[in-house]
Structures are given as structure tokens and as C-alpha cells.
Design a protein around this motif. Structure first.
Motif, mmCIF file in Angstrom:
data_model
loop_
_atom_site.group_PDB
_atom_site.id
_atom_site.type_symbol
_atom_site.label_atom_id
_atom_site.label_comp_id
_atom_site.label_asym_id
_atom_site.label_seq_id
_atom_site.Cartn_x
_atom_site.Cartn_y
_atom_site.Cartn_z
ATOM 1 N N LEU A 130 0.823 -1.207 0.000
ATOM 2 C CA LEU A 130 0.000 0.000 0.000
ATOM 3 C C LEU A 130 0.856 1.255 0.000
ATOM 4 C CD1 LEU A 130 -2.794 -1.261 2.351
ATOM 5 C CD2 LEU A 130 -3.166 -0.299 0.080
ATOM 6 N N LYS A 131 0.333 2.277 -0.667
ATOM 7 C CA LYS A 131 1.011 3.568 -0.786
ATOM 8 C C LYS A 131 0.112 4.659 -0.206
ATOM 9 C CE LYS A 131 2.898 2.070 -5.253
ATOM 10 N NZ LYS A 131 2.998 2.401 -6.697
ATOM 11 N N PRO A 132 0.697 5.770 0.203
ATOM 12 C CA PRO A 132 -0.135 6.866 0.727
ATOM 13 C C PRO A 132 -1.210 7.303 -0.267
ATOM 14 C CG PRO A 132 2.146 7.238 1.305
ATOM 15 C CD PRO A 132 2.132 6.038 0.397
ATOM 16 N N GLU A 133 -0.923 7.209 -1.552
ATOM 17 C CA GLU A 133 -1.910 7.617 -2.555
ATOM 18 C C GLU A 133 -3.070 6.638 -2.680
ATOM 19 O OE1 GLU A 133 1.412 7.352 -2.951
ATOM 20 O OE2 GLU A 133 1.920 6.598 -4.968
ATOM 21 N N ASP A 134 -3.017 5.515 -1.989
ATOM 22 C CA ASP A 134 -4.151 4.595 -1.942
ATOM 23 C C ASP A 134 -5.173 5.019 -0.890
ATOM 24 O OD1 ASP A 134 -1.820 1.915 -2.386
ATOM 25 O OD2 ASP A 134 -3.165 2.754 -3.906
ATOM 26 N N THR A 135 -4.851 6.028 -0.122
ATOM 27 C CA THR A 135 -5.767 6.515 0.900
ATOM 28 C C THR A 135 -7.064 7.020 0.276
ATOM 29 O OG1 THR A 135 -3.992 7.101 2.443
ATOM 30 C CG2 THR A 135 -6.102 8.250 2.704
ATOM 31 N N ALA A 136 -8.185 6.487 0.737
ATOM 32 C CA ALA A 136 -9.493 6.847 0.179
ATOM 33 C C ALA A 136 -10.574 6.090 0.941
ATOM 34 C CB ALA A 136 -9.555 6.484 -1.306
ATOM 35 N N VAL A 137 -11.804 6.452 0.643
ATOM 36 C CA VAL A 137 -12.936 5.620 1.055
ATOM 37 C C VAL A 137 -13.159 4.606 -0.062
ATOM 38 C CG1 VAL A 137 -15.377 5.538 1.645
ATOM 39 C CG2 VAL A 137 -13.960 7.469 2.415
ATOM 40 N N TYR A 138 -13.209 3.350 0.298
ATOM 41 C CA TYR A 138 -13.382 2.267 -0.675
ATOM 42 C C TYR A 138 -14.832 1.781 -0.646
ATOM 43 C CZ TYR A 138 -8.422 2.008 -1.668
ATOM 44 O OH TYR A 138 -7.149 2.304 -2.097
ATOM 45 N N TYR A 139 -15.414 1.672 -1.840
ATOM 46 C CA TYR A 139 -16.806 1.270 -1.980
ATOM 47 C C TYR A 139 -16.907 -0.028 -2.776
ATOM 48 C CZ TYR A 139 -17.874 6.104 -0.704
ATOM 49 O OH TYR A 139 -17.965 7.312 -0.055
ATOM 50 N N CYS A 140 -17.783 -0.888 -2.318
ATOM 51 C CA CYS A 140 -18.140 -2.086 -3.046
ATOM 52 C C CYS A 140 -19.389 -1.793 -3.859
ATOM 53 C CB CYS A 140 -18.403 -3.208 -2.040
ATOM 54 S SG CYS A 140 -19.028 -4.730 -2.746
ATOM 55 N N ALA A 141 -19.498 -2.403 -5.049
ATOM 56 C CA ALA A 141 -20.653 -2.169 -5.900
ATOM 57 C C ALA A 141 -21.018 -3.439 -6.656
ATOM 58 C CB ALA A 141 -20.362 -1.041 -6.881
ATOM 59 N N ALA A 142 -22.295 -3.533 -7.038
ATOM 60 C CA ALA A 142 -22.780 -4.686 -7.792
ATOM 61 C C ALA A 142 -23.494 -4.205 -9.050
ATOM 62 C CB ALA A 142 -23.729 -5.529 -6.945
ATOM 63 N N SER A 143 -23.176 -4.850 -10.166
ATOM 64 C CA SER A 143 -23.777 -4.491 -11.440
ATOM 65 C C SER A 143 -24.591 -5.643 -11.992
ATOM 66 C CB SER A 143 -22.694 -4.096 -12.436
ATOM 67 O OG SER A 143 -23.247 -3.915 -13.721
ATOM 68 N N PHE A 144 -25.913 -5.478 -12.023
ATOM 69 C CA PHE A 144 -26.794 -6.458 -12.639
ATOM 70 C C PHE A 144 -27.082 -6.098 -14.089
ATOM 71 C CE2 PHE A 144 -28.377 -9.162 -9.174
ATOM 72 C CZ PHE A 144 -27.882 -8.481 -8.074
ATOM 73 N N SER A 145 -26.980 -4.816 -14.408
ATOM 74 C CA SER A 145 -27.400 -4.355 -15.728
ATOM 75 C C SER A 145 -26.292 -4.366 -16.761
ATOM 76 C CB SER A 145 -27.995 -2.947 -15.612
ATOM 77 O OG SER A 145 -27.127 -2.097 -14.896
ATOM 78 N N GLY A 146 -25.061 -4.607 -16.333
ATOM 79 C CA GLY A 146 -23.965 -4.685 -17.289
ATOM 80 C C GLY A 146 -23.464 -3.324 -17.716
ATOM 81 N N GLY A 147 -22.660 -3.308 -18.760
ATOM 82 C CA GLY A 147 -22.060 -2.085 -19.244
ATOM 83 C C GLY A 147 -20.571 -2.053 -18.938
ATOM 84 N N ASP A 148 -19.971 -0.921 -19.130
ATOM 85 C CA ASP A 148 -18.532 -0.752 -18.901
ATOM 86 C C ASP A 148 -18.256 -0.887 -17.402
ATOM 87 O OD1 ASP A 148 -16.090 1.727 -20.027
ATOM 88 O OD2 ASP A 148 -15.922 0.084 -18.593
ATOM 89 N N TYR A 149 -17.566 -1.924 -17.011
ATOM 90 C CA TYR A 149 -17.346 -2.220 -15.592
ATOM 91 C C TYR A 149 -16.525 -1.138 -14.906
ATOM 92 C CZ TYR A 149 -12.867 -3.701 -17.502
ATOM 93 O OH TYR A 149 -11.680 -3.733 -18.165
ATOM 94 N N ARG A 150 -15.856 -0.280 -15.674
ATOM 95 C CA ARG A 150 -15.029 0.757 -15.076
ATOM 96 C C ARG A 150 -15.812 2.005 -14.714
ATOM 97 N NH1 ARG A 150 -11.170 0.817 -20.134
ATOM 98 N NH2 ARG A 150 -13.285 0.657 -20.989
ATOM 99 N N ARG A 151 -17.060 2.083 -15.166
ATOM 100 C CA ARG A 151 -17.855 3.274 -14.951
ATOM 101 C C ARG A 151 -18.803 3.102 -13.773
ATOM 102 N NH1 ARG A 151 -21.408 4.511 -18.700
ATOM 103 N NH2 ARG A 151 -21.296 6.740 -18.253
#
Length: 124
Positions: free
Chosen positions: A86-107
Motif C-alpha cells: 500500500l502507498k499513501p496515494e491509496d488513501t481513500a474511502v473504498y466502496y463495493c458495488a454490484a452491477s446487474f445491468s452490465g455495461g462498462d465495468y469501469r464506470r
């Protein structure tokens, strides 16, 4: 409705490791991609990693490739994010998400449900 609950965040020194977990409950029937995003103060929420329904395909942001690993349990309702080096720049709030509808997984717009987030702080 699907509920997502993250756990495992905390404070760690640079070079250390943390493991985040996301548990899905509720109307989880159907196939869905699970993803992890993060948001640092003053920045937009960004994609970190994703995993297909079967678990056979994983996706990573360039900034975490080789350091982070996403996995999914056999029941498909829990996803983990192992974070190493881990690096200091990894500092953040991390969110989990679920996609049922598909699409660009990066968005973020491709994801239907979100957890409340867990804080990860990496000290230098």
C-alpha cells in the motif's frame, strides 16, 4: 433490493497490507459483476477492481495492478479485495458495488447497488 456491506478498512503504514470484504444480501438472484471503487477527498470516485459472476475474469486499474487482488467466494455473494504494498496515494474511502445491468465495468454508472464505504488510510 440488494444490500452491500464492506468491512476491513483501517490505518496501515506504507508497504503494508489490508483485506477488504464485501457481503451482498437481499435480492441477489441473477448474475452480477462485483466491483471496488475508491474516492479520495476532493476527487471523483474511481474504479479499482472488478470480478465477473463466475470469478474467472478480473479487471484492475493500472494504478493497482500487481498490488491488489480481487476474489469472490463460491456462493458469489462475497467479494474480497486484498491490498498489498500500500502507498499513501491509496488513501481513500473504498466502496463495493454490484452491477446487474452490465455495461462498462469501469464506470460508476454501470453499477446498480453500492455499499456505504470503508476508510483506508495509508501513512507514509
Amino acid at each position: 433490493q440488494v444490500q452491500l456491506v464492506e468491512s476491513g478498512g483501517g490505518l496501515v503504514q506504507a508497504g503494508g497490507s489490508l483485506r477488504l470484504s464485501c457481503a451482498a444480501s437481499g435480492r441477489t438472484l441473477g448474475t452480477y459483476v462485483m466491483g471496488w471503487f475508491r474516492q479520495a477527498p476532493g476527487k471523483e470516485r474511481e474504479f479499482v477492481a472488478g470480478i465477473s459472476w463466475s470469478g474467472s475474469t478480473t479487471y484492475y486499474a493500472d494504478s493497482v495492478k500487481g498490488r491488489f487482488a480481487i476474489s469472490r467466494d463460491g456462493a458469489k455473494t462475497t467479494a474480497a479485495l486484498q491490498m498489498n504494498s500500500l502507498k499513501p496515494e491509496d488513501t481513500a474511502v473504498y466502496y463495493c458495488a454490484a452491477s446487474f445491468s452490465g455495461g462498462d465495468y469501469r464506470r460508476t454508472a454501470s453499477y446498480d447497488y453500492w455499499g456505504q464505504g470503508t476508510q483506508v488510510t495509508v501513512s507514509s
